[in-house]
Motif scaffolding. Structure first.
Motif, PDB file in Angstrom:
ATOM      1  N   PHE A   1       0.856  -1.205   0.000  1.00 45.19           N
ATOM      2  CA  PHE A   1       0.000   0.000   0.000  1.00 45.19           C
ATOM      3  C   PHE A   1       0.882   1.241   0.000  1.00 45.19           C
ATOM      4  N   THR A   2       0.314   2.361  -0.461  1.00 47.05           N
ATOM      5  CA  THR A   2       1.086   3.607  -0.502  1.00 47.05           C
ATOM      6  C   THR A   2       0.986   4.396   0.792  1.00 47.05           C
TER       7      THR A   2
ATOM      8  N   GLN B   1     -15.119  12.550  17.787  1.00 50.77           N
ATOM      9  CA  GLN B   1     -14.770  11.937  19.070  1.00 50.77           C
ATOM     10  C   GLN B   1     -15.361  10.532  19.088  1.00 50.77           C
ATOM     11  N   HIS B   2     -14.548   9.541  19.391  1.00 53.66           N
ATOM     12  CA  HIS B   2     -15.029   8.152  19.383  1.00 53.66           C
ATOM     13  C   HIS B   2     -14.004   7.312  20.137  1.00 53.66           C
ATOM     14  N   PRO B   3     -14.437   6.313  20.905  1.00 50.85           N
ATOM     15  CA  PRO B   3     -13.443   5.503  21.630  1.00 50.85           C
ATOM     16  C   PRO B   3     -12.576   4.639  20.716  1.00 50.85           C
ATOM     17  N   GLY B   4     -13.035   4.351  19.496  1.00 46.22           N
ATOM     18  CA  GLY B   4     -12.226   3.576  18.549  1.00 46.22           C
ATOM     19  C   GLY B   4     -11.755   4.459  17.412  1.00 46.22           C
ATOM     20  N   THR B   5     -11.123   3.840  16.414  1.00 45.41           N
ATOM     21  CA  THR B   5     -10.656   4.638  15.278  1.00 45.41           C
ATOM     22  C   THR B   5     -10.754   3.824  13.986  1.00 45.41           C
ATOM     23  N   SER B   6     -10.884   4.523  12.849  1.00 39.43           N
ATOM     24  CA  SER B   6     -10.975   3.849  11.547  1.00 39.43           C
ATOM     25  C   SER B   6      -9.898   4.383  10.619  1.00 39.43           C
ATOM     26  N   ILE B   7      -9.271   3.438   9.902  1.00 42.53           N
ATOM     27  CA  ILE B   7      -8.168   3.802   8.996  1.00 42.53           C
ATOM     28  C   ILE B   7      -8.434   3.198   7.619  1.00 42.53           C
ATOM     29  N   VAL B   8      -7.722   3.698   6.627  1.00 44.59           N
ATOM     30  CA  VAL B   8      -7.808   3.088   5.295  1.00 44.59           C
ATOM     31  C   VAL B   8      -6.412   2.985   4.698  1.00 44.59           C
ATOM     32  N   ARG B   9      -6.153   1.833   4.092  1.00 43.51           N
ATOM     33  CA  ARG B   9      -4.905   1.618   3.332  1.00 43.51           C
ATOM     34  C   ARG B   9      -5.243   1.647   1.850  1.00 43.51           C
ATOM     35  N   GLU B  10      -4.369   2.256   1.051  1.00 39.62           N
ATOM     36  CA  GLU B  10      -4.616   2.355  -0.396  1.00 39.62           C
ATOM     37  C   GLU B  10      -3.639   1.475  -1.170  1.00 39.62           C
ATOM     38  N   TYR B  11      -4.196   0.524  -1.904  1.00 38.65           N
ATOM     39  CA  TYR B  11      -3.398  -0.391  -2.734  1.00 38.65           C
ATOM     40  C   TYR B  11      -3.630  -0.044  -4.202  1.00 38.65           C
ATOM     41  N   PRO B  12      -2.628   0.508  -4.879  1.00 37.74           N
ATOM     42  CA  PRO B  12      -2.800   0.856  -6.290  1.00 37.74           C
ATOM     43  C   PRO B  12      -2.935  -0.387  -7.166  1.00 37.74           C
ATOM     44  N   GLN B  13      -3.708  -0.269  -8.246  1.00 39.55           N
ATOM     45  CA  GLN B  13      -3.864  -1.365  -9.197  1.00 39.55           C
ATOM     46  C   GLN B  13      -4.277  -0.818 -10.558  1.00 39.55           C
TER      47      GLN B  13
END
Ligand code: FAD
Ligand code: UDP
Length: 369
Positions: A277-278, A290-302
């Motif tokens: 991923f980049t 504000q949130h007790p958890g967190t969300s992320i995204v990975r980007e995979y070029p194709q």
């Protein structure tokens, strides 16, 4: 069915033109083959309640007061200045390359003039500057180029820096000071309730009808219109008569971390030389949620998949030129946006181009007021 204006694509280009057309008193049918409006700027709550960008991180920045004022009719804003770190040999460094990057990477203690002199010493002057490799070597030389740009670019585009036009790498400046913001535009902010809410407000007009899950191909012969604004890929409109224009695609891997307040210290971390991923983006930085958890995204070029990036290089411009000739001959059809104009546009540039076309088409300067 008959409408004054048919618009294909409900991203920034389509939404601005729908709103402008409706405000000019026209009846509008806005279609998108996806099941939502917003195009690639679409955001939504994930299953854990975090606002995420389904098609990768979208950070709003512009120097245009006109664009900022126009969008401000449909949203409040949250101030946000994006910061990015790049991981090189296991350490995190500011990107764009700045004074801190140089000093930490090489164990130096240079001031602004010292860093300028350093770049002068290591740069490989290029004249003319034509490719992205020319841009980077010309400004920071080979070592920094290989550490920060060559691997990332190969991953992102499947091409070497030398195969891409200068404008690609020129998006990322080089600094001698300690400014570690990714952008320096005068307006840097995020729509307070997200992009999708902003789009919903733009499209809330009695003259606008939105049809989702509707492909232009299927409607092409069923709807008659006075004007068509087409914002999909230009080669597809002409049924690939001059061959396919390549668009780079991405696969997005979204992840939620339960009970983790912060995954990383800045909005985005780039991985020029490690992983498939980049970059990883953590949305809470962008949205301020504000949130007790967190969300992320990975980007995979194709190479295959939804078209996200036009690929700026001379041979593609040549194909585009041939499509542009066809486009000009198409009566009452206007090609607008990142895919239809095959330009590496940011959101604000799409808004500016769409406002301009709206104004030209309806010959009404008050449309911009
Ligand atoms: P799109 O948003 O692509 O909308 C086109 C729409 O047309 C799509 O919804 C598509 O489904 C629809 N469509 C296509 N063909 C058809 C058809 N045949 N029938 C019906 N519908 C059709 N810009 C920034 O300013 N800041 C950022 O941080 C930023 N980050 C980005 C990150 C990523 C990963 C990507 C890919 C882009 C990013 N951008 C960013 C650029 C931004 O996404 C674009 O400038 C903007 O969304 C383009 O708007 P558009 O309306 O031209 O196209
Ligand atoms: N780039 C790079 N290393 C980085 C950041 C960017 O080599 O750490 C190059 C790469 O070719 C990338 C281009 O610069 O595609 C433009 O970067 P930008 O962050 O503007 O890309 P986008 O957000 O549009 O994907």
């Amino acid at each position: 069915m008959r409408v004054d204006v048919l618009i294909v694509g409900a991203g920034f280009a389509g939404a601005v033109l729908a709103e402008r057309s409706a405000s000019a008193g026209k009846s509008v049918l806005l279609i998108d083959k996806r099941e939502h409006v917003g195009g690639n700027a679409y955001d939504e709550l994930d299953k854990d309640g975090l606002l995420v960008h389904r098609y990768g991180p979208h950070i709003f920045h512009t120097n245009s007061a006109l664009v900022s004022d126009y969008l401000s009719r449909f949203t409040d804003w949250r101030s946000y200045e994006h910061r990015v770190l790049a991981v090189v040999e296991g350490e995190h460094y500011p990107i764009p390359i700045n004074q801190t990057t140089v000093n930490r990477l090489y164990g130096l203690d240079l001031d602004e003039a010292g860093v300028a002199a350093f770049f002068e010493r290591v740069r490989e002057p290029r004249d003319p500057v034509k490719t992205s490799e020319d841009v980077v070597l010309n400004s920071v030389g080979r070592d920094l180029c290989d550490k920060f740009f060559r691997g990332y670019t190969r991953k992102q585009w499947g091409l070497d820096l030398s195969q891409l036009s200068a404008q690609v790498a020129a998006r990322v400046p080089v600094r001698t000071n300690t400014d570690d913001r990714y952008f320096t535009d005068s307006f840097q902010k995020m729509p307070a309730e997200g992009y999708t809410k902003m789009f919903d407000r733009m499209l809330q007009h009695p003259n606008i009808r939105v049809e989702l899950g509707a492909d232009f191909e299927a409607l092409r012969d069923r709807v008659t219109w006075d004007r068509l604004f087409y914002t999909g890929p230009i080669d597809e409109y002409f049924r690939f008569r001059h061959g396919k224009l390549p668009y780079r695609s991405l696969r997005f891997e979204h992840e939620h971390r339960v009970g983790v307040d912060r995954f990383q210290s800045v909005g985005t971390v780039n991985y020029p030389n490690d992983h498939d991923f980049t970059r990883i983006t953590e949305f809470k930085h962008l949205t301020g949620q504000q949130h007790p958890g967190t969300s992320i995204v990975r980007e995979y070029p194709q190479a295959e998949g939804d078209p996200y990036y036009p690929i700026p290089r001379p041979e593609n411009q040549e194909v585009l030129r041939r499509y542009d000739v066809l486009a000009k001959a198409e009566r009452s059809v206007f090609f607008v946006g990142r895919l239809a104009q095959y330009r590496y546009y940011n959101m604000d540039q799409v808004v500016a181009a769409s406002l301009k076309i709206g104004e030209t088409v309806f010959h009404d300067p008050t449309l911009l007021m």
